[in-house]
Enzyme design. Structure first.
Site, short mmCIF file in Angstrom:
data_model
loop_
_atom_site.label_atom_id
_atom_site.label_comp_id
_atom_site.label_asym_id
_atom_site.label_seq_id
_atom_site.Cartn_x
_atom_site.Cartn_y
_atom_site.Cartn_z
N HIS A 75 16.85 -3.84 -22.31
CA HIS A 75 17.96 -2.86 -21.52
C HIS A 75 17.60 -1.48 -22.28
CE1 HIS A 75 20.46 -3.38 -25.40
NE2 HIS A 75 20.46 -2.10 -25.46
N ASP A 123 16.72 -10.45 -23.14
CA ASP A 123 16.77 -9.05 -23.18
C ASP A 123 15.46 -8.50 -24.00
OD1 ASP A 123 17.50 -6.48 -23.37
OD2 ASP A 123 19.23 -6.67 -24.68
N GLN A 217 26.15 0.66 -31.70
CA GLN A 217 25.36 1.51 -30.63
C GLN A 217 24.36 2.18 -31.35
OE1 GLN A 217 28.90 1.25 -30.69
NE2 GLN A 217 29.48 0.53 -28.64
N GLY A 218 23.35 2.15 -30.67
CA GLY A 218 22.21 3.10 -31.26
C GLY A 218 21.11 1.99 -32.22
N ASP A 219 21.72 0.93 -32.24
CA ASP A 219 20.81 -0.06 -33.17
C ASP A 219 20.03 -0.98 -32.35
OD1 ASP A 219 21.45 0.58 -35.82
OD2 ASP A 219 23.31 -0.49 -35.50
N SER A 220 20.46 -0.97 -30.89
CA SER A 220 19.92 -1.79 -29.91
C SER A 220 18.46 -1.70 -29.95
CB SER A 220 20.30 -1.65 -28.35
OG SER A 220 21.53 -1.65 -28.13
#
Length: 652
Positions: A75, A123, A217-220
């Site tokens: 993603h 993913d 959020q931001g660690d993906s």
């Protein structure tokens, strides 16, 4: 000549063997990671495989798996376009000095062909760097979990990244790499939190029952790793989750061990080091004893006893289905933690006769599911910078249609009422002229999950100034992952700095299909604005087709609507000359809403199952089995060597 040929054969074998095992010898052994870690900034070099993906700024993480390939979440790079992406290796701080850092551009991105944006299954993606990197104390690859790995519930794992340290709480200056320790949550337990249809065998979960530690959020795209002997093995890739660090909602990761063949197919030389993660042989996976409405208990065989004096013998066995032990020990921290008590035993009765055996399982009690609000099962923590919404992300969004054409947005706020702007129905208050479409993503295109309703009644707030309208639907919608009500603000406070979102079908935007758009904004102080009923935000795009839609903010894991969108005006703050947008706070209409709706729906802080098409999905979870697998890397090298010898001997 014959001697020369034999020397060439031997040299080729040596080269092949060295190339094949090079990553296995280098991977998962950070020179500078010698301590116990968890919930803190990571010293430089602790996680030398961690990379930062940048466009204009950091947007996702990833992990180095050999000297030229990076593993990340699909993603993060779903369009497969490497243009403009820079990969930073050996980086410690996003804002400070990084003396051990090197950077590379990206020449190729391979997204897994089975990746689904709507479910986030598969993913996973591979990124090829523009040139190789040299390994050192700050840059080296991680080992990957081999296909026969087993991670029992409770196994300690660590997650690293530069993401938020809480919902809407960005990492403070200088934005050092963070590390957190979280236990694995078995897939049965994870299905009980998210719903059986949400969690697949391609996923692995990790987090605390009481919450408080998680990726955000931001660690993906970043790695989730576990240590075995002296090796760090990557078990997961940060994928999605419900909020950040919420109780009973662990983070969900792509299960790396499912993709050994796929990774090797795309990296035919200098392959990553795969190692089998094996559980302690003396332990049993606690996840096997987990059950809930979505995950039926595992019924083990029972022993039936008979006697010679009677023809029927009855054995009653009570099996205790125990909840996994809470394990303590992320990058995000949430202080609002509450324990939830769950049933721990379920009786199973077995009756046997001398000639036939019938098994009767006592029926499980049906627990009514309360109607809750603010629940968005398909709203994940994706950060890709695109305003285009994916299906089901904002399940309360409604399209108000007048005489068959979209005129405004709206939101489902109860079992059968939609909230919109009063100006959207100013042309007529005749409900028969309107329809409401729920579950819609595209104004032009296929929408397999949409539901259309006639409007039975329209009620206006009739206050001085701006007003809102409630549309009573002719029938109640079927609630599922794509149709859910949003919570109304009801006195909640969203202070300056809160991150909020607006959604709508802006005219002329969203491509040919006019896909629903989302706009991120931040609440700011309403300087020089006298009204206490106002809320101010940074400027974002707002057009006619967006009117009636929501400005919404997340709090405690639930989504709350704070504004019914309509353009009020732009103000300029004298000191910083920063424009802001001013809206009427929904609290201004509280009396009207309570009178019209009776009561507001309760927020869903914790919800243990996913509703699909109006029913609870009761698909049986896949039971993970363990295998005492061994490392197969060297054996494959040996076989390859024999094949080369045979080939050369035949032709020489």
């Amino acid at each position: 000549m014959l001697l020369l040929k034999k020397i060439c054969v031997m040299a080729l074998l040596i080269l092949l063997t060295h190339e094949s095992k090079s990553q296995l010898s280098d991977c998962g052994r950070p020179q500078r990671n010698t301590r116990i870690v968890g919930g803190q900034a990571a010293p430089a070099g602790s996680w030398p495989w961690q990379v930062s993906l940048h466009k204009s700024s950091h947007f996702c993480g990833g992990s180095l798996i050999n000297n030229q390939w990076v593993l990340t979440a699909a993603h993060c790079v779903s369009n497969g376009n490497p243009s403009g992406i820079t990969v930073y290796l050996g980086r410690q701080s996003q804002q400070g000095s990084n003396p051990n850092e090197v950077s590379r551009t990206v020449t190729q991105i391979i997204v897994h062909p089975g990746f689904s944006f709507s479910t986030l299954d598969n993913d996973i993606a591979l990124m090829k760097l523009s040139s190789t990197v040299t390994f050192n104390a700050y840059i080296s690859p991680v080992c990957l979990a081999a296909s026969n790995s087993s991670f029992y519930s409770g196994v300690n794992s660590w997650v690293t990244g530069w993401g938020n340290i809480g919902s809407s709480a960005p990492l403070p200056f200088p934005q050092n790499l963070m590390e957190v320790e979280v236990p694995v949550v078995g897939n049965r337990g994870c299905k009980c939190s998210y719903g059986a249809s949400t969690i697949t065998s391609n996923m692995i979960c990790a987090g605390l029952t009481v919450g408080g530690k998680d990726a955000c959020q931001g660690d993906s795209g970043g790695p989730m790793v576990s240590k075995q002997s002296d090796r760090w093995i990557q078990a997961g890739i940060v994928s999605f989750g419900r909020g950040c660090a919420l109780p009973d909602f662990p983070g969900v990761y792509s299960r790396v061990s499912q993709y050994q063949t796929w990774i090797n197919d795309h990296i035919p030389t200098n392959r990553p080091g795969f190692i089998t993660y094996t559980p302690d042989e003396t332990t049993t996976d606690p996840d096997l004893s987990v059950s809930c409405a979505d995950v039926p208990p595992i019924i083990l065989p029972t022993t039936t006893t008979t006697t010679t004096t009677t023809t029927t013998a009855t054995t009653t066995t009570t099996t205790s289905i125990m909840k996994p032990k809470p394990t303590t020990g992320s990058v995000a921290t949430n202080l609002n933690t509450t324990n939830v008590t769950k049933p721990t035993t379920k009786p199973i009765t077995t009756t046997a006769t001398s000639s036939t055996k019938t098994t009767t399982t006592s029926p499980q009690p049906t627990i009514p599911r309360p109607l809750v609000c603010g629940r968005a099962p398909l709203n994940t923590r994706i950060v890709d910078g695109s305003p285009l919404v994916t299906e089901g992300k904002w399940p309360w969004m409604a399209s108000l249609q007048h005489l068959g054409k979209h005129v405004c947005g709206g939101t489902l706020v109860s079992e059968d009422a939609v909230l919109t702007n009063a100006k959207c129905v100013s042309s007529s208050l005749n409900g028969s002229e309107y329809t409401v479409v729920l579950g819609r993503l595209k104004q032009n295109g296929s929408n397999p999950n949409e539901q259309t309703f006639n409007v039975a009644n329209i009620t206006l707030s009739n206050l001085t100034g701006s007003n809102i309208a409630l549309l009573q639907l002719s029938t109640k919608p079927i609630l599922n992952n794509y149709v859910q009500p949003i919570c109304l603000e009801n006195g909640r406070s969203f202070s300056a700095g809160s991150t909020c979102w607006a959604t709508g079908w802006s005219s002329g935007n969203g491509g040919e299909e006019q896909v629903l758009l989302e706009f991120k904004t931040t609440v700011v102080e309403c300087e020089n604005i006298s009204s206490a009923d106002s809320i101010c935000t940074q400027v974002f795009t707002l057009e006619q087709g967006d009117s009636g839609g929501p400005l919404m903010c997340e709090q405690d894991g639930s989504w709350f609507q704070v504004v019914v969108l309509f353009f009020v005006g732009i103000s300029t703050r004298p000191r910083r000359q920063t424009p802001l947008m001013v809206f009427e706070n929904l609290n201004r209409f509280e009396d009207f809403l309570l009178q019209s709706l009776g009561t507001f729906l309760s927020p869903t802080i914790r919800e243990n199952s996913t509703v699909t098409n109006g029913t609870v999905d009761s698909t049986t979870a896949t039971i993970m089995t363990t295998s005492g697998g061994t490392q197969t890397h060297m054996s494959s090298v040996f076989c390859l060597s024999l094949l080369v010898v045979f080939f050369l001997q035949f032709f020489l």
